[in-house]
Design a protein around this motif. Structure first.
Motif, PDB file in Angstrom:
ATOM      1  N   VAL A   1       0.931  -1.179   0.110  1.00  0.00           N
ATOM      2  CA  VAL A   1      -0.038   0.014   0.114  1.00  0.00           C
ATOM      3  C   VAL A   1       0.866   0.991   0.131  1.00  0.00           C
ATOM      4  CG1 VAL A   1      -1.680   1.411   1.345  1.00  0.00           C
ATOM      5  CG2 VAL A   1      -1.772  -1.375   1.256  1.00  0.00           C
ATOM      6  N   VAL A   2       0.503   2.320  -0.877  1.00  0.00           N
ATOM      7  CA  VAL A   2       1.255   3.627  -0.783  1.00  0.00           C
ATOM      8  C   VAL A   2       0.874   4.354   0.223  1.00  0.00           C
ATOM      9  CG1 VAL A   2       1.683   5.469  -2.149  1.00  0.00           C
ATOM     10  CG2 VAL A   2       1.634   3.585  -3.255  1.00  0.00           C
ATOM     11  N   LEU A   3       1.773   4.951   0.959  1.00  0.00           N
ATOM     12  CA  LEU A   3       1.591   5.573   2.149  1.00  0.00           C
ATOM     13  C   LEU A   3       2.014   6.998   1.856  1.00  0.00           C
ATOM     14  CD1 LEU A   3       3.485   3.276   4.904  1.00  0.00           C
ATOM     15  CD2 LEU A   3       1.175   3.137   3.994  1.00  0.00           C
ATOM     16  N   LEU A   4       1.451   7.871   2.899  1.00  0.00           N
ATOM     17  CA  LEU A   4       1.584   9.721   2.614  1.00  0.00           C
ATOM     18  C   LEU A   4       1.266   9.845   1.380  1.00  0.00           C
ATOM     19  CD1 LEU A   4       5.327   9.764   4.325  1.00  0.00           C
ATOM     20  CD2 LEU A   4       3.238  10.025   5.414  1.00  0.00           C
ATOM     21  N   PRO A   5      -0.118   9.600   0.597  1.00  0.00           N
ATOM     22  CA  PRO A   5      -0.472  10.064  -0.557  1.00  0.00           C
ATOM     23  C   PRO A   5      -0.468  11.444  -0.760  1.00  0.00           C
ATOM     24  CG  PRO A   5      -2.350   9.513   0.998  1.00  0.00           C
ATOM     25  CD  PRO A   5      -1.023   8.939   1.556  1.00  0.00           C
ATOM     26  N   ASP A   6      -0.793  12.233   0.449  1.00  0.00           N
ATOM     27  CA  ASP A   6      -0.565  13.664   0.139  1.00  0.00           C
ATOM     28  C   ASP A   6       0.878  14.333   0.030  1.00  0.00           C
ATOM     29  OD1 ASP A   6      -3.343  13.867   0.303  1.00  0.00           O
ATOM     30  OD2 ASP A   6      -3.304  14.184   2.508  1.00  0.00           O
ATOM     31  N   GLN A   7       2.086  13.403   0.349  1.00  0.00           N
ATOM     32  CA  GLN A   7       3.232  13.761   0.089  1.00  0.00           C
ATOM     33  C   GLN A   7       3.744  13.631  -1.226  1.00  0.00           C
ATOM     34  OE1 GLN A   7       5.427  15.492   2.329  1.00  0.00           O
ATOM     35  NE2 GLN A   7       7.000  15.540   0.631  1.00  0.00           N
ATOM     36  N   PRO A   8       4.301  14.828  -1.849  1.00  0.00           N
ATOM     37  CA  PRO A   8       4.787  14.382  -3.337  1.00  0.00           C
ATOM     38  C   PRO A   8       5.809  13.655  -3.325  1.00  0.00           C
ATOM     39  CG  PRO A   8       5.184  16.668  -2.798  1.00  0.00           C
ATOM     40  CD  PRO A   8       4.313  16.313  -1.633  1.00  0.00           C
ATOM     41  N   GLY A   9       6.036  12.759  -4.137  1.00  0.00           N
ATOM     42  CA  GLY A   9       7.357  11.795  -4.118  1.00  0.00           C
ATOM     43  C   GLY A   9       8.655  12.258  -4.811  1.00  0.00           C
ATOM     44  N   PHE A  10       9.529  12.242  -4.198  1.00  0.00           N
ATOM     45  CA  PHE A  10      10.890  12.514  -4.641  1.00  0.00           C
ATOM     46  C   PHE A  10      11.225  11.865  -5.918  1.00  0.00           C
ATOM     47  CE2 PHE A  10      15.489  12.376  -5.061  1.00  0.00           C
ATOM     48  CZ  PHE A  10      15.948  13.685  -4.684  1.00  0.00           C
ATOM     49  N   LEU A  11      11.509  12.869  -6.853  1.00  0.00           N
ATOM     50  CA  LEU A  11      12.121  12.242  -8.329  1.00  0.00           C
ATOM     51  C   LEU A  11      13.361  12.197  -8.671  1.00  0.00           C
ATOM     52  CD1 LEU A  11       9.815  14.624 -10.255  1.00  0.00           C
ATOM     53  CD2 LEU A  11       9.100  12.530  -9.485  1.00  0.00           C
ATOM     54  N   TYR A  12      13.927  10.866  -9.075  1.00  0.00           N
ATOM     55  CA  TYR A  12      15.094  10.761  -9.266  1.00  0.00           C
ATOM     56  C   TYR A  12      15.269  10.408 -10.769  1.00  0.00           C
ATOM     57  CZ  TYR A  12      17.666   9.125  -4.888  1.00  0.00           C
ATOM     58  OH  TYR A  12      18.314   8.990  -3.946  1.00  0.00           O
ATOM     59  N   ASP A  13      16.036  11.580 -11.377  1.00  0.00           N
ATOM     60  CA  ASP A  13      16.094  11.513 -12.689  1.00  0.00           C
ATOM     61  C   ASP A  13      17.093  10.497 -13.217  1.00  0.00           C
ATOM     62  OD1 ASP A  13      14.961  13.794 -12.942  1.00  0.00           O
ATOM     63  OD2 ASP A  13      16.382  15.349 -12.615  1.00  0.00           O
ATOM     64  N   ALA A  14      16.866   9.843 -14.469  1.00  0.00           N
ATOM     65  CA  ALA A  14      17.454   8.708 -15.234  1.00  0.00           C
ATOM     66  C   ALA A  14      18.234   9.423 -16.442  1.00  0.00           C
ATOM     67  CB  ALA A  14      16.614   7.821 -15.369  1.00  0.00           C
ATOM     68  N   TYR A  15      19.381   9.078 -16.751  1.00  0.00           N
ATOM     69  CA  TYR A  15      20.127   9.802 -17.984  1.00  0.00           C
ATOM     70  C   TYR A  15      20.651   8.775 -18.745  1.00  0.00           C
ATOM     71  CZ  TYR A  15      19.909  13.900 -14.832  1.00  0.00           C
ATOM     72  OH  TYR A  15      19.500  15.178 -14.048  1.00  0.00           O
ATOM     73  N   ALA A  16      20.823   9.213 -19.977  1.00  0.00           N
ATOM     74  CA  ALA A  16      21.627   8.395 -20.999  1.00  0.00           C
ATOM     75  C   ALA A  16      23.104   9.196 -21.066  1.00  0.00           C
ATOM     76  CB  ALA A  16      20.941   8.239 -22.249  1.00  0.00           C
ATOM     77  N   LEU A  17      23.848   8.728 -20.921  1.00  0.00           N
ATOM     78  CA  LEU A  17      25.442   9.397 -21.002  1.00  0.00           C
ATOM     79  C   LEU A  17      25.965   8.649 -22.360  1.00  0.00           C
ATOM     80  CD1 LEU A  17      24.392   9.264 -18.000  1.00  0.00           C
ATOM     81  CD2 LEU A  17      26.970  10.015 -17.616  1.00  0.00           C
TER      82      LEU A  17
END
Length: 294
Positions: free
Chosen positions: A251-267
């Motif tokens: 179950v996803v918790l803290l639904p009102d808290q925006p999730g942190f975003l981890y960027d993915a890159y191509a190098l």
């Protein structure tokens, strides 16, 4: 210009003539034509040796740049009339690569039969030049590297989750401050670095939280399994736990808290002309990956 540059590179008119399949006098004629058009001597000649003038040295460097750009333009035009071929060597994080990146690249290989894939799954950072890779996929913050180009291809949303059985026994955390009263399963990178949980804050650095934990694992999929077994809270990429959430195992918790975003890159290594196989792979990933993150 090409004859002049080849003459300088090889050190003599005779060597340039042999390489370019021209006569010695014809090579000299090309160089004299340049000098007459420019109104300045490029090469000092004697019966025994030749050497660049000061202007000739500066002009040589510019000519090399012009010729490289011309070759890149020709290669770009050729790409439009061809299809990607040859080996594409890609290194990527284990879980993100296997679950998200590899299926897209395999679909690309099905579309282009002349394209070969050499895929490596490894979490430690790779050296593109040393490891002989065409492309590297990395997540998180990037360090500036000379000669390396990067393009963001996806954003992974992190969520806090737990099993229904854990929540029935220990209650639901309603806000970030409640996390300290719960047991957590922590991701440990490289065998020693414990990854804190990050939560975005408007106009401020992300809030770092290190929950209480007696379980530390270096495998994200294993963390999801342990969380589904009721052993504690977990902070994981949504794409990794989506199926478990849909099945009711988490179950996803803290639904009102925006999730942190981890960027993915191509190098990839900087080059005057990006090979077609690399460009198509990066474009395919940038198009398809965002849909897998939601």
């Amino acid at each position: 210009m090409a004859v002049f540059v080849k003459t300088v590179d090889l050190g003599s008119f005779a060597a340039a003539a042999a390489t370019l399949d021209l006569s010695g006098p014809m090579v000299g004629k090309h160089v004299r034509f340049l000098e007459e058009r420019l109104g300045v001597r490029l090469i000092n000649r004697t019966t025994r040796r030749q050497s660049l003038t000061d202007f000739g040295r500066a002009y040589y460097e510019r000519c090399r740049t012009v010729l490289a750009e011309a070759e890149a333009a020709d290669a770009l035009a050729a790409d439009q009339l061809s299809e990607p071929r040859g080996k594409l060597r890609v290194i990527m994080p284990v879980h993100f690569g296997r679950r998200c990146v590899a299926p897209i690249l395999l679909e690309l290989a099905q579309q282009y039969p002349a394209l070969e894939l050499d895929l490596s799954f490894s979490d430690p950072l790779a050296d593109l030049a040393e490891d002989g890779c065409d492309l590297a996929i990395r997540t998180g913050n990037l360090e500036d590297q000379a000669g390396v180009m990067a393009r963001r291809i996806a954003r992974q949303r992190m969520v806090v989750c737990a099993s229904p059985s854990y929540l029935d026994m220990h209650g639901w955390p309603r806000q970030i401050e409640d996390l300290g009263r719960h047991q957590a399963i922590i991701y440990r990178r490289s065998g020693r670095v414990v990854q804190p949980w990050l939560f975005p804050r408007n106009g401020q650095p992300a809030l770092e939280v290190m929950p209480v934990s007696r379980l530390r694992l270096d495998d994200l999929d294993a963390i999801a399994d342990v969380a589904a077994a009721g052993m504690g809270l977990a902070w994981l990429p949504y794409w990794l736990v989506r199926e478990r959430i849909q099945a009711g195992a988490l179950v996803v918790l803290l639904p009102d808290q925006p999730g942190f975003l981890y960027d993915a890159y191509a190098l990839w290594l900087q080059t005057p002309h990006l090979p077609l196989k690399v460009r198509l792979a990066v474009d395919a990933l940038a198009t398809a990956l965002p849909r897998l993150m939601t």
